[in-house]
Design an enzyme around this catalytic site. Structure first.
Site, PDB file in Angstrom:
ATOM      1  NE  ARG A 259      -3.590  -2.220   2.772  1.00 32.58           N
ATOM      2  CZ  ARG A 259      -3.314  -3.334   3.425  1.00 32.58           C
ATOM      3  NH1 ARG A 259      -2.123  -3.467   4.002  1.00 32.58           N
ATOM      4  NH2 ARG A 259      -4.217  -4.291   3.533  1.00 32.58           N
ATOM      5  CE  LYS A 283      -6.030  -0.383   5.016  1.00 32.49           C
ATOM      6  NZ  LYS A 283      -7.368  -0.646   4.421  1.00 32.49           N
ATOM      7  CG  HIS A 355      -5.363   0.279  -3.533  1.00 31.35           C
ATOM      8  ND1 HIS A 355      -4.494   0.390  -2.474  1.00 31.35           N
ATOM      9  CD2 HIS A 355      -6.281  -0.651  -3.160  1.00 31.35           C
ATOM     10  CE1 HIS A 355      -4.881  -0.417  -1.501  1.00 31.35           C
ATOM     11  NE2 HIS A 355      -5.949  -1.059  -1.887  1.00 31.35           N
ATOM     12  NE  ARG A 358      -3.630  -4.190  -1.016  1.00 28.48           N
ATOM     13  CZ  ARG A 358      -2.862  -4.847  -0.172  1.00 28.48           C
ATOM     14  NH1 ARG A 358      -1.551  -4.844  -0.345  1.00 28.48           N
ATOM     15  NH2 ARG A 358      -3.374  -5.518   0.849  1.00 28.48           N
ATOM     16  CG  HIS A 381      -6.788  -8.564   1.901  1.00 33.43           C
ATOM     17  ND1 HIS A 381      -7.182  -8.928   0.632  1.00 33.43           N
ATOM     18  CD2 HIS A 381      -6.454  -7.253   1.812  1.00 33.43           C
ATOM     19  CE1 HIS A 381      -7.093  -7.892  -0.178  1.00 33.43           C
ATOM     20  NE2 HIS A 381      -6.652  -6.867   0.509  1.00 33.43           N
ATOM     21  CE1 TYR A 390      -8.232  -7.201  -6.246  1.00 37.72           C
ATOM     22  CE2 TYR A 390      -8.170  -8.145  -4.049  1.00 37.72           C
ATOM     23  CZ  TYR A 390      -7.924  -7.095  -4.901  1.00 37.72           C
ATOM     24  OH  TYR A 390      -7.376  -5.934  -4.417  1.00 37.72           O
TER      25      TYR A 390
END
Length: 411
Positions: A259, A283, A355, A358, A381, A390
């Site tokens: 990211r 994150k 992004h 990604r 994730h 996806y």
């Protein structure tokens, strides 16, 4: 750099030692001598101006700076802007050293105190990432500033109620996007829960903040194909320092799916050369190790060896111009990506340029038979919903399980 001052090196209200220390501070930050000489001329003229008006250092503020830059009628705009930038930087420096104090109104001091406690709560108790803190805090400061009592100048949390919340939302959401309003309600809901936990309000007013509906995007996520990624990388000029820096950033996006904020947060100690790993600060304060691929490591090594230069900052990627500190935020990476897109003639019809790499990595993996669990591991994730989007891009796999569409006559 020495400064030639009159009368023992002291102008009225602005000692030479402060100017010298300020210029040395700028030199440490990476400003070159030619730029420092230009700034010195502005500071010398400002010191003479302060002496002529007997302005004491304690009285230095934005109004004095404004009067100085507007002293000449019809002055070139470029000169005014340069002087203003230099003197604002000086005032910030003097305040950071407590040489000049910021005189704040009573209500601003209270706003700072309450919002400061809330920010500490977000960081320490909730564990929010800095990007999230920067999103929440301005909404709360705006709310507190709008709620101080006109008769006393105080902010009184115990007086907040549902009517207060409703009136604030109605006033602040006019002409704003749905996403802005949604983020404002999220921040306020969190803030009122914080006030209740601290005993500042008799009841939890979080439930009084209405919910703004957010429609989940059902379309296929936009992504870069491998061919587009290679075109973008090949259009980056690796013969210049800026080009080599940009190339290393683009490879981290394309090969590892990092990211933008994770790239900004990378520090020198996060690169483990012997084990070929990168430590990624993601994150929710998650710290994870990802493999340092050969071409990514080669690009990083070339940038660090030839172009980064010396700096007190431990960040891997620094600003190209002074002050030579770490990138200010994810937007800096987005700017690098948008310039790369422009060089390659690629114009995506969506936001979040960084992004797209990604998304492209995940799409390439799923088209090569990777499972959702494998993609989630690579992209780091936590919620499964983040990876589930996806599944929409594997059109060939979907055709194998889709039922035939009925035609006319039942065929």
């Amino acid at each position: 750099m020495t400064i030639d001052m009159t009368a023992g090196g002291l102008y009225e209200g602005l000692p030479a030692r402060h100017i010298e220390a300020f210029l040395e501070h700028l030199r440490t930050a990476g400003y070159v001598d030619s730029t420092l000489r230009k700034k010195q001329r502005v500071l010398t003229a400002f010191a003479r101006w302060m002496k002529g008006r007997t302005i004491a250092l304690a009285h230095l503020d934005e109004s004095a700076i404004g009067a100085f830059v507007n002293r000449s009628v019809g002055a070139p705009a470029t000169r005014v802007q340069f002087e203003l930038a230099v003197l604002r930087l000086l005032l910030t420096y003097l305040r950071s050293k407590a040489i000049v104090r910021l005189a704040a109104p009573v209500d601003d001091l209270l706003v700072d105190r309450i919002s400061g406690r809330y920010v500490d709560y977000l960081r320490q108790d909730r564990g929010l990432a800095e990007n999230s803190v920067h999103v929440y805090a301005p909404f709360i400061r705006n709310f507190l500033r709008s709620q101080h009592a006109a008769d006393t100048g105080f902010v009184i949390p115990a007086a907040f109620d549902a009517t207060t919340i409703r009136n604030h939302l109605l006033a602040r959401s006019k002409g704003r996007s749905g996403e802005y309003t949604r983020l404002m309600t999220v921040a306020l809901r969190s803030f009122f829960h914080f006030l209740f936990l601290c005993g500042d309000t008799p009841r939890d007013l979080a439930s009084a903040v209405p919910t703004v509906r957010k429609w989940r995007q059902s379309s296929v996520p936009t992504f870069l194909t491998p061919e587009q990624e290679e075109t973008i990388l090949s259009c980056t000029d690796r013969s210049s320092p800026r080009g080599r820096c940009d190339y290393a950033v683009l490879l981290l996006l394309a090969r590892l799916g990092l990211r933008a904020g994770e790239i900004v947060a990378l520090e020198l100690d996060d690169i483990h050369w012997r084990s070929a790993e990168l430590v990624v600060h993601g994150k929710n304060h998650m710290v994870e190790h990802v493999p340092l691929l050969y071409d990514v490591g080669e690009a990083l090594a070339m940038y660090l060896r030839d172009d980064r230069g010396a700096s007190a900052s431990r960040r891997v990627f620094l600003r190209m111009w002074a002050p030579r500190i770490g990138l200010t935020g994810p937007a800096a990476v987005g700017h690098i990506v948008r310039l790369a897109f422009a060089r390659a003639g690629f114009r995506p019809a969506c936001r979040g340029a960084a992004h797209l790499f990604r998304h492209g990595l995940a799409t390439t993996m799923i088209r090569h038979g990777a499972s959702m669990a494998e993609i989630a591991e690579v992209l780091r994730h936590r919620p499964q919903d983040s990876t589930a989007i996806y599944a929409k891009v594997s059109f060939e796999a979907l055709r194998g399980v889709a039922r035939a569409w009925p035609a006319t006559g039942g065929a």
